[in-house]
Design a protein around this motif. Structure first.
Motif, mmCIF file in Angstrom:
data_model
loop_
_atom_site.group_PDB
_atom_site.id
_atom_site.type_symbol
_atom_site.label_atom_id
_atom_site.label_comp_id
_atom_site.label_asym_id
_atom_site.label_seq_id
_atom_site.Cartn_x
_atom_site.Cartn_y
_atom_site.Cartn_z
ATOM 1 N N GLU A 9 8.611 101.993 -58.395
ATOM 2 C CA GLU A 9 9.142 103.344 -58.281
ATOM 3 C C GLU A 9 10.572 103.284 -57.749
ATOM 4 O O GLU A 9 10.831 102.642 -56.721
ATOM 5 C CB GLU A 9 8.260 104.144 -57.326
ATOM 6 N N ALA A 10 11.477 103.941 -58.445
ATOM 7 C CA ALA A 10 12.872 103.989 -58.002
ATOM 8 C C ALA A 10 12.955 104.682 -56.649
ATOM 9 O O ALA A 10 12.281 105.680 -56.398
ATOM 10 C CB ALA A 10 13.724 104.728 -59.029
ATOM 11 N N GLY A 11 13.757 104.093 -55.763
ATOM 12 C CA GLY A 11 13.944 104.655 -54.438
ATOM 13 C C GLY A 11 12.936 104.174 -53.408
ATOM 14 O O GLY A 11 13.062 104.482 -52.227
ATOM 15 N N LYS A 12 11.959 103.409 -53.845
ATOM 16 C CA LYS A 12 10.913 102.952 -52.936
ATOM 17 C C LYS A 12 11.242 101.568 -52.367
ATOM 18 O O LYS A 12 11.773 100.720 -53.065
ATOM 19 C CB LYS A 12 9.570 102.906 -53.658
ATOM 20 N N SER A 13 10.867 101.377 -51.114
ATOM 21 C CA SER A 13 11.022 100.101 -50.428
ATOM 22 C C SER A 13 9.670 99.402 -50.390
ATOM 23 O O SER A 13 8.656 100.022 -50.054
ATOM 24 C CB SER A 13 11.521 100.368 -49.002
ATOM 25 N N TYR A 14 9.658 98.114 -50.759
ATOM 26 C CA TYR A 14 8.430 97.332 -50.815
ATOM 27 C C TYR A 14 8.518 96.139 -49.872
ATOM 28 O O TYR A 14 9.569 95.484 -49.811
ATOM 29 C CB TYR A 14 8.215 96.773 -52.240
ATOM 30 N N PRO A 15 7.443 95.818 -49.173
ATOM 31 C CA PRO A 15 7.425 94.542 -48.455
ATOM 32 C C PRO A 15 7.663 93.419 -49.470
ATOM 33 O O PRO A 15 7.227 93.519 -50.626
ATOM 34 C CB PRO A 15 6.013 94.473 -47.874
#
Length: 95
Positions: free
Chosen positions: A30-36
């Motif tokens: 998802e654009a704009g999302k931060s992932y570990p």
């Protein structure tokens, strides 16, 4: 089958323009999302394998570009192994 690019920001603020041979990448990232970090790598692996499989179903062969992109993601991620709370941000996804 539209090719897509997903632009990511790594924990050191460097960026990468990543390639997917299929729009299926939008089902996973998802654009704009931060992932570990580990989650980003795992999700990218699943998404790029699915995208490559779609190419195989349509053209009869796997997409080597998707597998090359996965290798680049895995190699870059290795630089951040052991960094506490390392995260990757998906800045955008474009066609």
């Amino acid at each position: 089958m539209p090719a897509m690019h997903f632009h990511v920001r790594w924990p050191d603020d460097s960026t990468s323009k990543c390639y997917s041979p299929s729009s299926t990448i939008t089902e996973f990232l998802e654009a704009g999302k931060s992932y570990p970090l580990d989650e980003f790598v795992a999700v990218s692996r699943t998404a790029l394998h699915k995208a490559s499989d779609r190419v195989r179903m349509k053209y009869g062969y796997m997409c080597s570009s998707a597998m090359d992109q996965l290798a680049q993601i895995e190699t870059t991620a290795e630089r951040f192994r052991g960094v506490a709370d390392a995260r990757v941000v998906v800045e955008s996804i474009t066609s």
